[in-house]
Design a protein around this motif. Structure first.
Motif, PDB file in Angstrom:
ATOM      1  N   PHE A   1       0.837  -1.195   0.000  1.00 25.00           N
ATOM      2  CA  PHE A   1       0.000   0.000   0.000  1.00 25.00           C
ATOM      3  C   PHE A   1       0.875   1.249   0.000  1.00 25.00           C
ATOM      4  CE2 PHE A   1      -3.483   2.471   2.470  1.00 25.00           C
ATOM      5  CZ  PHE A   1      -3.985   3.002   1.284  1.00 25.00           C
ATOM      6  N   GLY A   2       1.958   1.206   0.789  1.00 28.51           N
ATOM      7  CA  GLY A   2       2.866   2.347   0.828  1.00 28.51           C
ATOM      8  C   GLY A   2       3.500   2.625  -0.531  1.00 28.51           C
ATOM      9  N   VAL A   3       3.871   1.574  -1.249  1.00 22.07           N
ATOM     10  CA  VAL A   3       4.455   1.741  -2.588  1.00 22.07           C
ATOM     11  C   VAL A   3       3.462   2.425  -3.517  1.00 22.07           C
ATOM     12  CG1 VAL A   3       5.278   0.515  -4.638  1.00 22.07           C
ATOM     13  CG2 VAL A   3       6.030  -0.218  -2.356  1.00 22.07           C
ATOM     14  N   VAL A   4       2.203   1.966  -3.467  1.00 22.12           N
ATOM     15  CA  VAL A   4       1.167   2.550  -4.337  1.00 22.12           C
ATOM     16  C   VAL A   4       0.908   4.001  -3.963  1.00 22.12           C
ATOM     17  CG1 VAL A   4      -1.295   2.450  -4.882  1.00 22.12           C
ATOM     18  CG2 VAL A   4       0.077   0.368  -4.943  1.00 22.12           C
ATOM     19  N   LEU A   5       0.864   4.301  -2.664  1.00 25.92           N
ATOM     20  CA  LEU A   5       0.654   5.677  -2.236  1.00 25.92           C
ATOM     21  C   LEU A   5       1.783   6.576  -2.731  1.00 25.92           C
ATOM     22  CD1 LEU A   5      -0.587   5.013   1.408  1.00 25.92           C
ATOM     23  CD2 LEU A   5      -1.925   6.067  -0.428  1.00 25.92           C
ATOM     24  N   GLY A   6       3.006   6.053  -2.702  1.00 21.75           N
ATOM     25  CA  GLY A   6       4.133   6.814  -3.226  1.00 21.75           C
ATOM     26  C   GLY A   6       3.974   7.101  -4.709  1.00 21.75           C
ATOM     27  N   ARG A   7       3.497   6.097  -5.466  1.00 23.24           N
ATOM     28  CA  ARG A   7       3.275   6.290  -6.898  1.00 23.24           C
ATOM     29  C   ARG A   7       2.186   7.342  -7.149  1.00 23.24           C
ATOM     30  NH1 ARG A   7       5.032   1.728  -9.854  1.00 23.24           N
ATOM     31  NH2 ARG A   7       7.051   1.149  -8.940  1.00 23.24           N
ATOM     32  N   LEU A   8       1.243   7.434  -6.209  1.00 19.97           N
ATOM     33  CA  LEU A   8       0.160   8.410  -6.343  1.00 19.97           C
ATOM     34  C   LEU A   8       0.559   9.790  -5.809  1.00 19.97           C
ATOM     35  CD1 LEU A   8      -2.867   6.162  -5.276  1.00 19.97           C
ATOM     36  CD2 LEU A   8      -2.439   7.079  -7.568  1.00 19.97           C
ATOM     37  N   GLY A   9       1.785   9.905  -5.279  1.00 17.85           N
ATOM     38  CA  GLY A   9       2.256  11.188  -4.779  1.00 17.85           C
ATOM     39  C   GLY A   9       1.893  11.486  -3.348  1.00 17.85           C
TER      40      GLY A   9
END
Length: 231
Positions: free
Chosen positions: A192-200
């Protein structure tokens, strides 16, 4: 003969008591002694077969559990252990599904069979069917830990695939569902953290990586990703 009968039953009972409190090695010794006294007894073959499965001695486990299942095809415990061995350890899903479907005819509401079925479907990439199998258990037993963890694994795998194709919004939902279903599992938090990073959303990603480390302080990926996020 009476003394021998009492002996193997006593050993079986003592072994089960030891296993129940986590003394697996002690329990195994009693099971082996019961087997030496009465090697053709299905009860003894079942408990010893399950212990051989836990030890990773798959050929011994297959021999014992196949024998039990042949003698007692309607036994729920035998079907569950045998199908788990076939499908998840010996990688023979077709045989495992056959055992499960036969057993479900006699035990249609058995949660352990649906959980194993769900795990097999998940390993085969049939996520919707796996989710339905785990959901069927949770509809009847909302707190079933195995079904909740299986459902969490399903959502986590779906999230990974959604993230790989760039569908980060759906991936976020899947990882969040996995986190909620398995509150002690750090894996979905990291994803989830990786995806949140991709979303800014770096601030939120940092919070989620901290959640992962609260669940598992030894998670090296969470530690590394947290450092990158801070940088």
């Amino acid at each position: 003969m009476t003394t021998e009968l009492i002996s193997w039953k006593a050993d079986l009972q003592r072994g089960m008591e030891e296993v129940r409190v986590g003394h697996y090695d002690k329990g195994l010794r009693f099971f082996e002694r019961a087997y030496q006294s009465n090697p053709n007894e299905p009860e003894v073959q079942l408990v010893l077969g399950r212990e051989r499965l836990r030890q990773g001695l798959l050929s011994d486990a297959e021999r014992l559990l196949h024998s039990v299942h042949s003698k007692r095809p309607q036994s729920l415990a035998a079907a569950a252990a045998y199908s788990r061995l076939l499908g998840l350890r010996l990688k023979q899903p077709e045989r495992a599904f056959d055992v499960i479907h036969q057993a479900l005819a006699h035990h249609p509401q058995a949660p352990e069979l649906q959980v194993i079925r769900g795990e097999l479907l998940l390993e085969g990439g049939s996520f919707l069917e796996a989710r339905a199998a785990f959901g069927q258990v949770l509809d009847l037993h909302a707190t079933d830990d195995a079904a909740r963890y299986g459902m969490a694994r399903t959502y986590n795998m779906e999230g990974i695939i959604q993230g790989q194709i760039g569908d980060f919004e759906r991936a976020s939902f899947s990882f969040k569902r996995a986190m909620d279903l398995a509150p002690n599992w750090s894996g979905p938090c990291v994803n989830f953290g990786v995806v949140l990073g991709r979303l800014g959303s770096l601030t939120r990603a940092i919070e989620v990586y901290h959640q992962a480390l609260e669940r598992d302080p030894t998670n090296a990926v969470a530690t590394f990703n947290l450092g990158i996020a801070y940088y």
